[in-house]
Motif scaffolding. Structure first.
Motif, PDB file in Angstrom:
ATOM      1  N   ALA A 186      -0.778   3.031  -7.753  1.00 18.92           N
ATOM      2  CA  ALA A 186      -2.118   2.803  -9.322  1.00 18.92           C
ATOM      3  C   ALA A 186      -1.998   4.187  -9.828  1.00 18.92           C
ATOM      4  O   ALA A 186      -1.954   4.746 -11.094  1.00 18.92           O
ATOM      5  N   ASP A 187      -2.070   5.306  -8.534  1.00 18.65           N
ATOM      6  CA  ASP A 187      -2.015   7.181  -9.538  1.00 18.65           C
ATOM      7  C   ASP A 187      -1.403   7.242 -10.257  1.00 18.65           C
ATOM      8  O   ASP A 187      -1.073   7.647 -11.183  1.00 18.65           O
ATOM      9  N   TRP A 188      -0.311   6.858  -8.688  1.00 17.50           N
ATOM     10  CA  TRP A 188       1.432   8.197  -9.930  1.00 17.50           C
ATOM     11  C   TRP A 188       1.932   6.814 -10.866  1.00 17.50           C
ATOM     12  O   TRP A 188       1.898   7.364 -11.414  1.00 17.50           O
ATOM     13  N   GLN A 198       2.364   3.957   2.936  1.00 18.11           N
ATOM     14  CA  GLN A 198       2.559   4.502   2.021  1.00 18.11           C
ATOM     15  C   GLN A 198       2.746   4.874   0.761  1.00 18.11           C
ATOM     16  O   GLN A 198       2.771   5.574  -0.659  1.00 18.11           O
ATOM     17  N   ILE A 199       2.286   3.510  -0.029  1.00 20.52           N
ATOM     18  CA  ILE A 199       3.134   3.098  -1.026  1.00 20.52           C
ATOM     19  C   ILE A 199       1.655   3.199  -2.330  1.00 20.52           C
ATOM     20  O   ILE A 199       1.327   3.223  -2.960  1.00 20.52           O
ATOM     21  N   ARG A 200       1.486   1.604  -1.613  1.00 21.30           N
ATOM     22  CA  ARG A 200       0.414   0.534  -2.054  1.00 21.30           C
ATOM     23  C   ARG A 200      -1.297   1.641  -2.208  1.00 21.30           C
ATOM     24  O   ARG A 200      -1.455   1.782  -3.235  1.00 21.30           O
ATOM     25  N   LEU A 217      -4.965  -1.310 -13.385  1.00 20.69           N
ATOM     26  CA  LEU A 217      -3.801  -1.177 -12.735  1.00 20.69           C
ATOM     27  C   LEU A 217      -4.656  -1.057 -11.389  1.00 20.69           C
ATOM     28  O   LEU A 217      -4.007  -0.727  -9.901  1.00 20.69           O
ATOM     29  N   ASP A 218      -5.496  -2.184 -11.086  1.00 15.89           N
ATOM     30  CA  ASP A 218      -6.367  -2.660  -9.653  1.00 15.89           C
ATOM     31  C   ASP A 218      -5.642  -3.120  -9.195  1.00 15.89           C
ATOM     32  O   ASP A 218      -5.906  -3.616  -8.052  1.00 15.89           O
ATOM     33  N   ARG A 274       1.694  -4.545 -13.667  1.00 16.13           N
ATOM     34  CA  ARG A 274       2.532  -3.717 -13.271  1.00 16.13           C
ATOM     35  C   ARG A 274       3.950  -3.860 -12.785  1.00 16.13           C
ATOM     36  O   ARG A 274       4.724  -2.731 -13.751  1.00 16.13           O
ATOM     37  N   HIS A 275       3.798  -4.602 -12.240  1.00 11.20           N
ATOM     38  CA  HIS A 275       5.501  -4.931 -11.796  1.00 11.20           C
ATOM     39  C   HIS A 275       5.886  -5.532 -13.022  1.00 11.20           C
ATOM     40  O   HIS A 275       7.082  -5.832 -13.491  1.00 11.20           O
TER      41      HIS A 275
END
Length: 406
Positions: free
Chosen positions: A54-56, A48-50, A367-368, A373-374
């Motif tokens: 990246a888009d969010w 549900q998240i992974r 963002l791939d 991001r972390h």
């Protein structure tokens, strides 16, 4: 290296070997039901998240369909008892925080703001009517809460807050008038209820302010380089009139909000290790697949040193978080212990995420892949619920007996 080669964790599972990323065998310290819960949250994160994070993150949006799903998952107010709350252990809550933050810090932050801050405040300090009104719906994700403490000029020093509530009338039916401003308030623009801390003639008190109350304005903060799949707001209160039922009767002084902050800080100690572990695993997978000078990156000494340094910190930080969880479940956890874990684990998680990015090379700035991001998100985690400096001073006072905050 063949394209169908298993990664180390998959190979370990297939051949019954120890997980090479769990050198300390930390999983052996978890009970079967704890492992089962962790797997359930991990599966949710994977499904549900992974796929969409990246888009969010790129679009700077929080997925508003998630609260109901997280409520169904049983992670909202997870450690609270009664009123529709799951009543799970501190360790189980920590494991959930770790798995959700392996997906993204912004998603774990939602769970923390909802459960450890807003719901905890109502659960600890609210009246029976307030608990019955809000907690069951918040646990289900039907209602969103926020926690308004930080101000534009009062971040690390909440004792200098200027937001104030004055009595409106006399007697038991007297209400309140609230004026002031708050900043960096997570979820404020989408919250159905705000837990607002304000000065009164009786010290700092907490108030429940429902959405739509006249005089309340919540404005999302834009142009963020961190926590982009999350919501933080500026909030103003201009002559906001509240009834007597708005007051949280059990909270007087800063001990009220601080007790909630410690709940959130505890979850952060776990969550940061989720981001660190995910960064390490992304770098490990990449290094096994990426060929340079005729062999995988993972076959070079410099790469192995980076991977080992990351793994050491992930293992140490996870063991520290688990120790805190066992202390909390036995009623022995102290604030300075939480400060030590929050300080260490977030600081080391940032280092791990940044080091993981170097293994990814130029691809790591996209963002791939998750590490950068972390790393960006963790800069926010490092700041909120107490900066490094604040937790250092808490620990300094503990070991010397001398307060050095002023």
């Amino acid at each position: 290296m063949s394209n169908d080669a298993l990664d180390p964790a998959e190979a370990s599972a297939e051949y019954g070997l120890p997980d090479p990323s769990d050198v300390l065998a930390l999983d052996s310290l978890l009970a079967p039901d704890e492992l089962a819960l962790r797997q359930r949250i991990r599966d949710f994160t994977d499904q549900q998240i992974r796929p969409d994070i990246a888009d969010w993150y790129e679009q700077g949006v929080f997925p508003m369909h998630l609260p109901a799903q997280l409520g169904e998952l049983g992670v909202l107010g997870m450690h609270l008892e009664g009123y529709g709350c799951p009543g799970r252990s501190a360790v189980e809550y920590g494991l959930a925080a770790m798995e959700l933050e392996a997906g993204d810090s912004g998603i774990r932050t939602f769970v923390s703001v909802q459960g450890s801050l807003a719901m905890s405040a109502i659960h600890k300090w609210g009246s029976e009517d307030q608990k019955q009104e809000w907690l069951p719906r918040m646990a289900a994700g039907e209602v969103i809460g926020c926690f308004a403490l930080t101000e534009p000029t009062a971040g690390s020093d909440p004792s200098s807050m200027t937001t104030a509530a004055r009595r409106d009338g006399t007697g038991e039916d007297a209400g309140w008038v609230l004026d002031g401003a708050k900043r960096w308030i997570g979820l404020a623009s989408v919250a159905d209820v705000m837990v607002v801390w304000a000065r009164t003639d009786d010290g700092v008190r907490g108030f429940l302010v429902p959405a739509g109350t006249e005089g309340v304005t919540a404005t999302p903060i834009g142009r963020k380089l961190s926590m982009r799949a999350s919501i933080q707001c500026d909030v103003t209160f201009d002559g906001v009139r509240l009834g007597p039922e708005a007051l949280l009767p059990g909270a007087r002084g800063l001990s009220g909000p601080f007790s909630c902050l410690n709940e959130a800080r505890y979850g952060i100690a776990w969550g940061a290790m989720g981001a660190a572990r995910d960064s390490y695993e992304a770098a490990l997978r990449y290094s096994m697949e990426r060929l340079q000078f005729g062999k995988p990156l993972s076959g070079y000494q410099l790469t192995q040193e980076k991977l080992v340094n990351m793994l050491v910190e992930v293992q140490k930080g996870t063991m520290l978080a688990l120790h805190l969880g066992r202390l909390k479940d036995s009623g022995r956890l102290r604030p300075e212990q939480i400060s030590l874990a929050k300080l260490n684990n977030v600081r080391e998680a940032i280092t791990v995420a940044r080091e993981a990015r170097t293994i990814l090379g130029g691809n790591g700035i996209t963002l791939d892949y998750s590490p950068l991001r972390h790393a960006a998100n963790l800069e926010s985690v490092r700041t909120y619920e107490g900066t490094d400096e604040v937790h250092t001073l808490i620990l300094g006072q503990h070991i010397t007996g001398l307060p050095a905050f002023r």
